[in-house]
Each structure stands twice: as C-alpha cells, then as structure tokens.
Write an enzyme that holds these catalytic residues in place. Structure first.
Site, short mmCIF file in Angstrom:
data_model
loop_
_atom_site.label_atom_id
_atom_site.label_comp_id
_atom_site.label_asym_id
_atom_site.label_seq_id
_atom_site.Cartn_x
_atom_site.Cartn_y
_atom_site.Cartn_z
N ASP A 94 -11.69 13.01 9.21
CA ASP A 94 -10.74 12.37 10.12
C ASP A 94 -10.01 13.45 10.92
O ASP A 94 -9.39 14.35 10.33
CB ASP A 94 -9.74 11.54 9.32
CG ASP A 94 -10.43 10.55 8.39
OD1 ASP A 94 -10.52 9.38 8.74
OD2 ASP A 94 -10.91 10.99 7.32
N ASP A 143 4.92 -7.06 2.22
CA ASP A 143 5.59 -6.36 3.31
C ASP A 143 5.69 -7.27 4.53
O ASP A 143 5.84 -8.49 4.39
CB ASP A 143 4.81 -5.08 3.64
CG ASP A 143 5.68 -3.95 4.11
OD1 ASP A 143 6.20 -4.05 5.23
OD2 ASP A 143 5.85 -2.95 3.39
N PRO A 148 -7.65 -0.29 14.60
CA PRO A 148 -9.00 0.29 14.63
C PRO A 148 -9.33 1.15 13.41
O PRO A 148 -10.46 1.14 12.92
CB PRO A 148 -8.99 1.12 15.91
CG PRO A 148 -7.98 0.45 16.80
CD PRO A 148 -6.92 -0.05 15.86
N ASP A 149 -8.33 1.88 12.91
CA ASP A 149 -8.60 2.78 11.78
C ASP A 149 -8.56 2.05 10.44
O ASP A 149 -8.70 2.67 9.38
CB ASP A 149 -7.61 3.95 11.78
CG ASP A 149 -8.23 5.24 11.23
OD1 ASP A 149 -9.41 5.21 10.84
OD2 ASP A 149 -7.52 6.26 11.17
N ASP A 198 1.07 -19.67 6.23
CA ASP A 198 -0.33 -19.83 6.55
C ASP A 198 -1.13 -18.72 5.87
O ASP A 198 -0.57 -17.84 5.22
CB ASP A 198 -0.57 -19.86 8.07
CG ASP A 198 -0.17 -18.56 8.76
OD1 ASP A 198 -0.48 -17.47 8.24
OD2 ASP A 198 0.48 -18.64 9.81
N HIS A 223 5.50 -2.10 10.09
CA HIS A 223 5.84 -1.44 8.84
C HIS A 223 4.73 -1.59 7.80
O HIS A 223 4.28 -0.60 7.20
CB HIS A 223 7.16 -2.00 8.31
CG HIS A 223 7.69 -1.31 7.09
ND1 HIS A 223 7.34 -1.68 5.80
CD2 HIS A 223 8.56 -0.28 6.96
CE1 HIS A 223 7.99 -0.91 4.94
NE2 HIS A 223 8.74 -0.05 5.62
N ASN A 234 -14.32 8.61 8.37
CA ASN A 234 -15.03 7.81 9.37
C ASN A 234 -15.01 8.47 10.74
O ASN A 234 -15.35 7.84 11.75
CB ASN A 234 -14.42 6.41 9.45
CG ASN A 234 -12.95 6.42 9.89
OD1 ASN A 234 -12.31 7.47 9.86
ND2 ASN A 234 -12.43 5.26 10.25
N ASN A 265 16.85 3.84 1.42
CA ASN A 265 17.07 4.88 2.43
C ASN A 265 18.55 5.05 2.77
O ASN A 265 18.92 5.21 3.94
CB ASN A 265 16.29 4.54 3.71
CG ASN A 265 14.80 4.44 3.47
OD1 ASN A 265 14.25 5.14 2.64
ND2 ASN A 265 14.15 3.55 4.21
N TYR A 322 14.96 -2.37 -11.18
CA TYR A 322 14.48 -3.03 -12.40
C TYR A 322 13.56 -2.09 -13.17
O TYR A 322 12.71 -1.42 -12.58
CB TYR A 322 13.73 -4.32 -12.06
CG TYR A 322 14.58 -5.37 -11.40
CD1 TYR A 322 15.82 -5.73 -11.92
CD2 TYR A 322 14.14 -6.02 -10.25
CE1 TYR A 322 16.61 -6.70 -11.31
CE2 TYR A 322 14.91 -6.99 -9.64
CZ TYR A 322 16.14 -7.33 -10.17
OH TYR A 322 16.91 -8.30 -9.57
N SER A 333 9.83 3.95 1.81
CA SER A 333 8.69 3.03 1.94
C SER A 333 7.39 3.82 1.99
O SER A 333 6.39 3.47 1.36
CB SER A 333 8.81 2.20 3.21
OG SER A 333 9.81 1.23 3.11
#
Length: 460
Positions: free
Chosen positions: A53, A87, A102-103, A119, A128, A142, A220, A232, A300
């Site tokens: 890559d 998320d 694309p990646d 749905d 995010h 790839n 953050n 927790y 995150s």
C-alpha cells in the site's frame, strides 16, 4: 538443564529448559549464579512482511505496535473472526446516495444493522466509523492507499450514532445485543458517555457473559474519569499515545485504564514526514461519496488498534475474554511508572509480542482485572486450572481476620475461570478502603493441591 548448543564464535550456550520449569525461572536461576556472566531468553527474530500500500510508510502508528513483525506470524487474521464496529456506520456498499470507500473493496463484510434509521443498511453518514474500520481491517497489500491490522477478518457494521456522531444509550445497547446475537467475536466501541446507565451496562455484561471481547475508547477529555462503557470492568479501556509514546494531551485516563495505543496528535510532526502525526485512514468529511486519506486523532483511533490486535489473537485460536485480556496485558510495552498506572494502564499494545507469546497461565498466578478497584465496580480474580478441581477463595483484612468467603470448595473444570468481588463482606456491607489479602486454594481431582496468596486494594 542440558546444553543444546555452544557457539563456536562467542562461546555462549543455549540451554534446554527442564520439564516443570519456565524460561523466566531458569533465567533468574542462572543470573543468580556468580559463575554465569549473563542469562537471557533466546528471543525470536522474524522476517518483516511489508504491504505494498503506497501510503503505508506514513502509518507510523502501525509500526509503533509492531505490525510488520506481527503480520509474519498472523497475516491479516481469519475471516471466521467477526469484528463488530458499533459506530456511525461504515462506507461498505454502494446503496442509494452512499458509496463504498474504494480502499474497503475486498474487505469481508457480514450483515449488520442501522439502529438509527431502523434498516439493514448501516451506511456511514459521518466518516468516523469508516476511519475506525480502516484501522481494524482496511484492504491491505492491494497496491492502493493504506493498510489495516486484521484485513482478512470480517467486519459487521452496526450503526448506533447519527450523522452528528451522537446516539443514546438505548440505541448503543441495541447495537451490542445485535452484534452478540449475530456472531461477533469482538466489538469495537469508539464512543462513550459521562454517565453509567443500567441499560448500557446490561448490554455490556451480556456481551461479556457470551464470551465477546469488548474494546472501548477511554475518552478525549484529558483527565479522569473514564467514559462509559470503557469504565465498565467488562470492557478493555484504551487510552491514546503520540508518536513519541507519551500520553496524548486529550487522552482520558484514570482508574480502570488497561492499555494505550496510537491515537496520534495532529498538532505536531514528531517523525518529520511532512504530515501531522495523526492516524491515517481513508474516509470522508462531508460527502459520503467523496473519499480521501485523512489524519485523525483520538482514543477512538487507539481503540481500533487494540481491536485489530484482538482479532489477530482470536485468529490464532485463542478463546475466552480473559485469556485475550491476559495476553494483551502481559505483552504490552510498559510506559510511565513501572507496572500498572492510571495513565498508561499496563502499557502500549504490542501486536508482535501478543501473537508470539505462548499462552501459559496457571493457578499459581492469579490475575485481577482491577487492582486496586473502586467499591461497586469490583474486580475479577482470573485463574487457569491445568485440571479440574475444587477452588476456595477467601478475603482477609490486614490483621488476618476473615472478611469474605467468595467460594468454598466449588468445583471448576480445567481451563480459565473467573470469580468476581465487588468489595462486600460476608454480611453484605462494603469494606473500608485499604489493602486486603486473598488466599486461593485448589484441590485437584487427581489429589494434588496448590495455594496462592496475594493482595488486593479497595478504594471507597
């Protein structure tokens, strides 16, 4: 011990470890021998596979956790391991006004759900979730863009946050239940709130009791306490470090933090590559059809690194939430104060070590998920029995008086088990802050027995 090999160049010797002894025990024994110049484990070296890559050289964060060496051991993981990304959704398909990143083409996606719009198309309208997913399992080698950690594992996109990146606990809980019931092995929770909620905790506990690993971002906000669900004890709470392995300025810390991972700092360029030191992945900013490679920062992003490593560990056949947790803790690179601390936890996650360390834990080594721990949050005593037996676990105060009998000659099968303690005595009252002594004894069905004594701290 017997000599396996003597170097004809430097006269060092390679020693065979005798049955019943560990490498650590033999190293200690030889180091204490005045006739021995030095003793050390015969560490393993690996060839380093580098993906093609083109932007991989800018992913300093993957180098920081040892991914090139880790991929030599477990190259991308196994598609049978499913990672649920709970998320804002993921840019995983071409559907109506959405396009696949694309990646992410070639990544194995399994059916997820959109609990925001109710749905079966959990597409990302924020960016995010797509960025987080890229770190975990971006299409790799790839010839395009960037790399991901566990690129052969399967991704289950579960949308619980709206286009603003917000969602309520009930929706997050529904996403967790869905992921567990539809075969997730590990859940990434790069989200959090300030309050503890019964609805959220019940979902987290449900996942834990169904042997699903939960990885959660610490927050953050630059200081304690941890956000929920990271706070927790069932979750692996992850903070963020920069390129120099210092805690990122924004990273929430505090009691319960377990690990740190690269989260970046886009205000600096410490590696002098001409770009801010963020976490590089493909995503979008406003238009979910217009993708680019962006440097982001946050816990995150850090949590996603740990989730990817967990997926690789599970791909090796390791099972059990506490087994995975134990491996990550024991193989992390210690940062900050020696041993556990509230800033870095057990240290920086190290993928290469986590995958190359033989998993050995026995009842002589009892592991606590929180030590010290806060009243009502509790801790788990984790132990592994080489064979079935009857376990007794008792808690004493500093004067030796019995405070609590957690189990008394209770039968446990071989393998890893856990016993919880929330800080109550035998009368249901919470104990005072202080150091307490635990004694765990095992009587094996074969007739042998062992005992381990240690200390546990309680904070009110």
């Amino acid at each position: 011990a017997s000599v396996l090999y003597t170097s004809s160049y430097a006269n060092f010797k390679v020693i065979k470890i005798p049955p019943g002894k560990t490498v650590e025990e033999m190293v200690k024994l030889y180091r204490e021998n005045p006739l021995v110049e030095y003793a050390e484990p015969n560490y393993i070296a690996y060839a380093c596979w580098i993906p093609d890559d083109p932007f991989f050289p800018y992913q300093w964060h993957l180098y920081q956790i040892g991914m090139p060496s880790a991929w030599e051991i477990e190259q991308g993981g196994d598609s049978s391991v499913t990672v649920a990304v709970i998320d804002t959704g993921v840019a995983y398909e071409d559907y109506e006004n959405f396009r696949q990143a694309p990646d992410l083409e070639g990544v194995n996606f399994v059916q997820g759900y959109d609990f925001v719009n109710d749905d079966s198309h959990p597409n990302d309208d924020n960016g995010h979730g797509t960025h987080v997913t890229g770190t975990i399992a971006q299409a790799t080698n790839n010839g395009e863009g960037v790399a991901g950690i566990a690129f052969n594992c399967s991704i289950m996109p579960v949308k619980v946050l709206n286009e603003e990146g917000c969602g309520d606990y009930a929706t997050v809980a529904e996403g967790i239940y869905y992921a567990v019931d539809h075969g997730a092995d590990v859940i990434n929770l790069s989200l959090g709130g300030f309050e503890s909620g019964k609805t959220l905790y019940n979902a987290v506990k449900y996942a834990f009791e169904h042997n699903v690993v939960l990885v959660a971002a610490a927050g953050n906000f630059g200081g304690p306490p941890l956000l929920y669900p990271a706070a927790y004890r069932e979750c692996i709470a992850v903070g963020a470090v920069r390129y120099d392995k210092m805690l990122s300025w924004y990273s929430t810390y505090g009691e319960g933090i377990e690990l740190v991972a690269p989260g970046g700092d886009i205000t600096v360029d410490q590696n002098n590559d001409g770009y801010p030191d963020g976490i590089l992945q493909q995503t979008f900013s406003d238009d979910p059809t217009n993708f680019g490679y962006e440097f982001w920062q946050g816990t995150s992003m850090a949590a996603a690194h740990v989730t990817g490593v967990v997926a690789l560990v599970l791909s090796q056949g390791i099972s059990g939430v506490e087994n995975v947790r134990y491996i990550l803790h024991k193989t992390a690179q210690d940062l900050g104060s020696s041993g556990y601390d509230i800033f870095y936890g057990y240290g920086l996650v190290n993928a290469q070590r986590a995958l190359s360390t033989e998993f050995t834990v026995n009842a002589y080594k009892v592991y606590l998920t929180r030590n010290p721990f806060y009243i009502k949050e509790g801790t788990y005593f984790i132990f592994e029995l080489p064979e079935a037996g009857w376990v007794t676990l008792k808690i004493y105060d500093a004067t030796g008086d019995l405070i609590r009998t957690l189990v008394n000659k209770k039968y446990y099968p071989d393998g890893v088990s856990f016993i919880s303690w929330e800080g109550e005595d035998d009368f249901g009252n919470f104990v005072k802050s202080g150091i307490y002594i635990y004694k765990i004894s095992v009587e094996y069905t074969s007739g042998g027995s062992i005992t381990k004594i240690g200390t546990v701290g309680v904070i009110r």
